[in-house]
Design a protein around this motif. Structure first.
Motif, PDB file in Angstrom:
ATOM      1  N   THR A   5      -0.893 -47.019 -10.278  1.00  0.00           N
ATOM      2  CA  THR A   5      -0.546 -48.134  -9.401  1.00  0.00           C
ATOM      3  C   THR A   5       0.801 -48.716  -9.824  1.00  0.00           C
ATOM      4  OG1 THR A   5      -1.577 -49.799 -10.811  1.00  0.00           O
ATOM      5  CG2 THR A   5      -2.997 -48.717  -9.147  1.00  0.00           C
ATOM      6  N   LEU A   6       1.343 -49.594  -8.995  1.00  0.00           N
ATOM      7  CA  LEU A   6       2.582 -50.281  -9.345  1.00  0.00           C
ATOM      8  C   LEU A   6       2.380 -51.065 -10.641  1.00  0.00           C
ATOM      9  CD1 LEU A   6       5.482 -51.104  -8.727  1.00  0.00           C
ATOM     10  CD2 LEU A   6       4.576 -52.905  -7.240  1.00  0.00           C
ATOM     11  N   GLY A   7       1.224 -51.699 -10.796  1.00  0.00           N
ATOM     12  CA  GLY A   7       0.927 -52.431 -12.025  1.00  0.00           C
ATOM     13  C   GLY A   7       0.956 -51.535 -13.247  1.00  0.00           C
ATOM     14  N   ASP A   8       0.449 -50.314 -13.109  1.00  0.00           N
ATOM     15  CA  ASP A   8       0.493 -49.352 -14.223  1.00  0.00           C
ATOM     16  C   ASP A   8       1.935 -49.056 -14.621  1.00  0.00           C
ATOM     17  OD1 ASP A   8      -2.309 -49.089 -14.161  1.00  0.00           O
ATOM     18  OD2 ASP A   8      -2.200 -47.382 -12.777  1.00  0.00           O
ATOM     19  N   ALA A   9       2.781 -48.845 -13.631  1.00  0.00           N
ATOM     20  CA  ALA A   9       4.191 -48.540 -13.899  1.00  0.00           C
ATOM     21  C   ALA A   9       4.874 -49.722 -14.582  1.00  0.00           C
ATOM     22  CB  ALA A   9       4.905 -48.179 -12.600  1.00  0.00           C
ATOM     23  N   LEU A  10       4.612 -50.917 -14.095  1.00  0.00           N
ATOM     24  CA  LEU A  10       5.236 -52.100 -14.680  1.00  0.00           C
ATOM     25  C   LEU A  10       4.800 -52.293 -16.125  1.00  0.00           C
ATOM     26  CD1 LEU A  10       5.036 -54.568 -11.666  1.00  0.00           C
ATOM     27  CD2 LEU A  10       7.012 -53.253 -12.460  1.00  0.00           C
ATOM     28  N   ARG A  11       3.528 -52.083 -16.403  1.00  0.00           N
ATOM     29  CA  ARG A  11       3.036 -52.213 -17.791  1.00  0.00           C
ATOM     30  C   ARG A  11       3.698 -51.178 -18.687  1.00  0.00           C
ATOM     31  NH1 ARG A  11      -1.338 -53.748 -15.022  1.00  0.00           N
ATOM     32  NH2 ARG A  11      -2.279 -51.695 -14.820  1.00  0.00           N
ATOM     33  N   LEU A  12       3.783 -49.932 -18.235  1.00  0.00           N
ATOM     34  CA  LEU A  12       4.414 -48.877 -19.020  1.00  0.00           C
ATOM     35  C   LEU A  12       5.865 -49.230 -19.353  1.00  0.00           C
ATOM     36  CD1 LEU A  12       4.509 -45.892 -20.121  1.00  0.00           C
ATOM     37  CD2 LEU A  12       5.398 -45.297 -17.870  1.00  0.00           C
ATOM     38  N   LEU A  13       6.570 -49.798 -18.367  1.00  0.00           N
ATOM     39  CA  LEU A  13       7.991 -50.089 -18.528  1.00  0.00           C
ATOM     40  C   LEU A  13       8.262 -51.460 -19.142  1.00  0.00           C
ATOM     41  CD1 LEU A  13       9.091 -48.686 -15.067  1.00  0.00           C
ATOM     42  CD2 LEU A  13       9.390 -47.592 -17.301  1.00  0.00           C
ATOM     43  N   GLY A  14       7.217 -52.261 -19.337  1.00  0.00           N
ATOM     44  CA  GLY A  14       7.398 -53.594 -19.902  1.00  0.00           C
ATOM     45  C   GLY A  14       8.065 -54.563 -18.940  1.00  0.00           C
ATOM     46  N   LEU A  15       7.791 -54.410 -17.645  1.00  0.00           N
ATOM     47  CA  LEU A  15       8.387 -55.255 -16.621  1.00  0.00           C
ATOM     48  C   LEU A  15       7.353 -56.183 -16.012  1.00  0.00           C
ATOM     49  CD1 LEU A  15      10.559 -52.555 -14.803  1.00  0.00           C
ATOM     50  CD2 LEU A  15      11.279 -54.180 -16.575  1.00  0.00           C
ATOM     51  N   SER A  16       7.826 -57.233 -15.355  1.00  0.00           N
ATOM     52  CA  SER A  16       6.935 -58.188 -14.690  1.00  0.00           C
ATOM     53  C   SER A  16       6.892 -57.900 -13.189  1.00  0.00           C
ATOM     54  CB  SER A  16       7.431 -59.618 -14.919  1.00  0.00           C
ATOM     55  OG  SER A  16       8.614 -59.840 -14.163  1.00  0.00           O
ATOM     56  N   ASP A  17       5.978 -58.561 -12.499  1.00  0.00           N
ATOM     57  CA  ASP A  17       5.884 -58.428 -11.045  1.00  0.00           C
ATOM     58  C   ASP A  17       7.189 -58.845 -10.372  1.00  0.00           C
ATOM     59  OD1 ASP A  17       3.268 -57.537 -11.232  1.00  0.00           O
ATOM     60  OD2 ASP A  17       2.397 -59.508 -10.813  1.00  0.00           O
ATOM     61  N   ASP A  18       7.866 -59.844 -10.931  1.00  0.00           N
ATOM     62  CA  ASP A  18       9.118 -60.328 -10.354  1.00  0.00           C
ATOM     63  C   ASP A  18      10.258 -59.323 -10.479  1.00  0.00           C
ATOM     64  OD1 ASP A  18       7.935 -62.724  -9.614  1.00  0.00           O
ATOM     65  OD2 ASP A  18       8.525 -63.743 -11.462  1.00  0.00           O
ATOM     66  N   ASP A  19      10.123 -58.366 -11.380  1.00  0.00           N
ATOM     67  CA  ASP A  19      11.160 -57.350 -11.581  1.00  0.00           C
ATOM     68  C   ASP A  19      11.129 -56.265 -10.515  1.00  0.00           C
ATOM     69  OD1 ASP A  19      12.294 -58.367 -13.983  1.00  0.00           O
ATOM     70  OD2 ASP A  19      10.651 -57.498 -15.140  1.00  0.00           O
ATOM     71  N   ALA A  20      10.018 -56.112  -9.809  1.00  0.00           N
ATOM     72  CA  ALA A  20       9.838 -54.992  -8.884  1.00  0.00           C
ATOM     73  C   ALA A  20       9.768 -55.443  -7.433  1.00  0.00           C
ATOM     74  CB  ALA A  20       8.561 -54.235  -9.234  1.00  0.00           C
ATOM     75  N   ASP A  21      10.073 -54.524  -6.530  1.00  0.00           N
ATOM     76  CA  ASP A  21       9.959 -54.736  -5.090  1.00  0.00           C
ATOM     77  C   ASP A  21       8.549 -54.307  -4.685  1.00  0.00           C
ATOM     78  OD1 ASP A  21       9.990 -54.599  -2.320  1.00  0.00           O
ATOM     79  OD2 ASP A  21      11.936 -53.600  -2.209  1.00  0.00           O
ATOM     80  N   ALA A  22       7.651 -55.281  -4.575  1.00  0.00           N
ATOM     81  CA  ALA A  22       6.254 -54.975  -4.253  1.00  0.00           C
ATOM     82  C   ALA A  22       6.124 -54.373  -2.857  1.00  0.00           C
ATOM     83  CB  ALA A  22       5.400 -56.239  -4.364  1.00  0.00           C
ATOM     84  N   GLY A  23       7.019 -54.715  -1.944  1.00  0.00           N
ATOM     85  CA  GLY A  23       6.983 -54.154  -0.600  1.00  0.00           C
ATOM     86  C   GLY A  23       7.273 -52.659  -0.587  1.00  0.00           C
ATOM     87  N   PHE A  24       8.121 -52.217  -1.501  1.00  0.00           N
ATOM     88  CA  PHE A  24       8.415 -50.787  -1.631  1.00  0.00           C
ATOM     89  C   PHE A  24       7.250 -50.087  -2.317  1.00  0.00           C
ATOM     90  CE2 PHE A  24      10.238 -47.077  -3.731  1.00  0.00           C
ATOM     91  CZ  PHE A  24      11.001 -46.526  -2.714  1.00  0.00           C
ATOM     92  N   GLY A  25       6.701 -50.756  -3.332  1.00  0.00           N
ATOM     93  CA  GLY A  25       5.542 -50.221  -4.040  1.00  0.00           C
ATOM     94  C   GLY A  25       5.895 -49.102  -4.998  1.00  0.00           C
ATOM     95  N   LEU A  26       4.916 -48.283  -5.281  1.00  0.00           N
ATOM     96  CA  LEU A  26       5.056 -47.121  -6.158  1.00  0.00           C
ATOM     97  C   LEU A  26       4.867 -45.886  -5.287  1.00  0.00           C
ATOM     98  CD1 LEU A  26       5.347 -46.201  -9.142  1.00  0.00           C
ATOM     99  CD2 LEU A  26       2.846 -46.096  -9.199  1.00  0.00           C
ATOM    100  N   VAL A  27       5.892 -45.056  -5.193  1.00  0.00           N
ATOM    101  CA  VAL A  27       5.877 -43.930  -4.263  1.00  0.00           C
ATOM    102  C   VAL A  27       5.838 -42.609  -5.031  1.00  0.00           C
ATOM    103  CG1 VAL A  27       7.136 -42.780  -2.396  1.00  0.00           C
ATOM    104  CG2 VAL A  27       7.208 -45.279  -2.606  1.00  0.00           C
ATOM    105  N   PRO A  28       4.794 -41.792  -4.793  1.00  0.00           N
ATOM    106  CA  PRO A  28       4.769 -40.466  -5.429  1.00  0.00           C
ATOM    107  C   PRO A  28       5.812 -39.566  -4.777  1.00  0.00           C
ATOM    108  CG  PRO A  28       2.873 -40.737  -3.980  1.00  0.00           C
ATOM    109  CD  PRO A  28       3.616 -42.038  -3.976  1.00  0.00           C
ATOM    110  N   VAL A  29       6.632 -38.900  -5.605  1.00  0.00           N
ATOM    111  CA  VAL A  29       7.670 -38.025  -5.059  1.00  0.00           C
ATOM    112  C   VAL A  29       7.485 -36.569  -5.468  1.00  0.00           C
ATOM    113  CG1 VAL A  29       9.408 -39.818  -4.773  1.00  0.00           C
ATOM    114  CG2 VAL A  29       9.247 -38.603  -6.943  1.00  0.00           C
ATOM    115  N   ALA A  30       6.699 -36.330  -6.482  1.00  0.00           N
ATOM    116  CA  ALA A  30       6.387 -34.983  -6.963  1.00  0.00           C
ATOM    117  C   ALA A  30       5.173 -35.128  -7.864  1.00  0.00           C
ATOM    118  CB  ALA A  30       7.564 -34.386  -7.726  1.00  0.00           C
TER     119      ALA A  30
END
Length: 73
Positions: A13-38
């Motif tokens: 999930t987007l939350g998983d990515a943010l935790r891995l990267l040490g980022l907060s919800d405010d750092d990410a574009d929640a509307g874009f989300g987390l998109v699988p590309v491969a």
């Protein structure tokens, strides 16, 4: 904004990515989300400041230029 590519499990999930990267919800574009590309790779949009803070061992950072229509005609 910048695009970040990370390696995550398929059900991440987007939350998983943010935790891995040490980022907060405010750092990410929640509307874009987390998109699988491969398989095992996802992208998310983050602020430029967040992109500077991300460990390059965990993620690849890419520019996210604004795309606008061509009004030259």
């Amino acid at each position: 904004m910048a695009m970040i590519q990370v390696r995550l499990p398929p059900d991440a999930t987007l939350g998983d990515a943010l935790r891995l990267l040490g980022l907060s919800d405010d750092d990410a574009d929640a509307g874009f989300g987390l998109v699988p590309v491969a398989p095992g790779r996802h992208v998310l949009r983050v602020t430029d400041e967040a992109a500077r803070r991300v460990s390059h061992e965990l993620a690849e950072v890419f520019a996210d230029p604004r795309i606008e229509p061509d009004d030259s005609s």
